[in-house]
Write an enzyme that holds these catalytic residues in place. Sequence first.
Site, short mmCIF file in Angstrom:
data_model
loop_
_atom_site.label_atom_id
_atom_site.label_comp_id
_atom_site.label_asym_id
_atom_site.label_seq_id
_atom_site.Cartn_x
_atom_site.Cartn_y
_atom_site.Cartn_z
N HIS A 1 0.81 -1.21 0.00
CA HIS A 1 0.00 0.00 0.00
C HIS A 1 0.85 1.27 0.00
CE1 HIS A 1 0.62 0.89 4.36
NE2 HIS A 1 0.65 -0.43 4.49
N CYS B 1 2.63 -5.19 6.84
CA CYS B 1 2.34 -4.92 5.43
C CYS B 1 3.51 -4.19 4.78
CB CYS B 1 1.06 -4.10 5.30
SG CYS B 1 -0.44 -5.05 5.64
#
Length: 298
Positions: free
Chosen positions: A194, A213
């Site tokens: 992301h 992440c």
Amino acid sequence: NKPSSVYDKTMVQAVKRFQKESYQDADGVIGPSTLRKLNTPIDHQINQVRANLERLRWFHNEYKNDYVLVDLAGYRIYYMQDGKPVWQSRVQIGKAYRQTPIFKSEINYITLNPTWTIPPTILNEDALPAIRRSHSYLTRNHIRVLDNNGKEISANVVNWSHPGNITLRQDAGSGNSLGQLVIRFPNAYSVYMHDTPHQAMFGANQRAFSSGCIRVERVQELAVLLLNDPEKWNRATLETELSTKKTRNVTLSKKVPVLLAYWTVDVGTDGRVSFKPDVYEQDAKVIKALDNHHTSSQ
């Protein structure tokens, strides 16, 4: 010629190159960190090469066509075509105690202007302690409180010492922890790639900052490559869609393989070998397994 005892420009450049290859600040100063690296025993480096040759065997010739490679220990991401990188960028990965896992999957869709549902680990270890200190944490970060039916409720009705079955969801926007864009792929770890509002952190040499992440620098460029539709999804049309601030999922016309790999040794195009910091301390486990296999096979 006798070796020079003067720390001249040639030596400074050599030290800077060594520091860069060791993922340190390339300042040319032989400080404690650089000195430790210089004094690394050769046996240790040989074992590091052994561990990485084994890792290479796991994934050798895994993909032939287009795929995304995340080099976790190198804090880099590559879009590969015909075995060569056509795009690359820097990434931030999980902290040592919240490691980004090693696995392979297929990228299947992209979320534009995502909301962020705070996962259980971050909820319990980060968000709840901050809320208990001050409820303003919720308003500052544009976070809504949802009950177990997904209905928004007031923070004032929650017993934050024992909040029960609630969900915290951050609104889409520039301050969202996922930034403007998320790249999704199925996995058992709730991990994805992301955008991030923490852009300054890409300037660090060692970038284990996230909660697992993968934060990607210039992620919009990667999204355009993955969508692979120059007319409908070029950089300008993507930016226009992002500017609407509306959350939307866009399915890829063709799934793209993604490999999250952990290599602590690199060989540059000039043939020089670089040894990366073993930020997740995984080399020793691989070496031990190799040694045990060698012993048992004798």
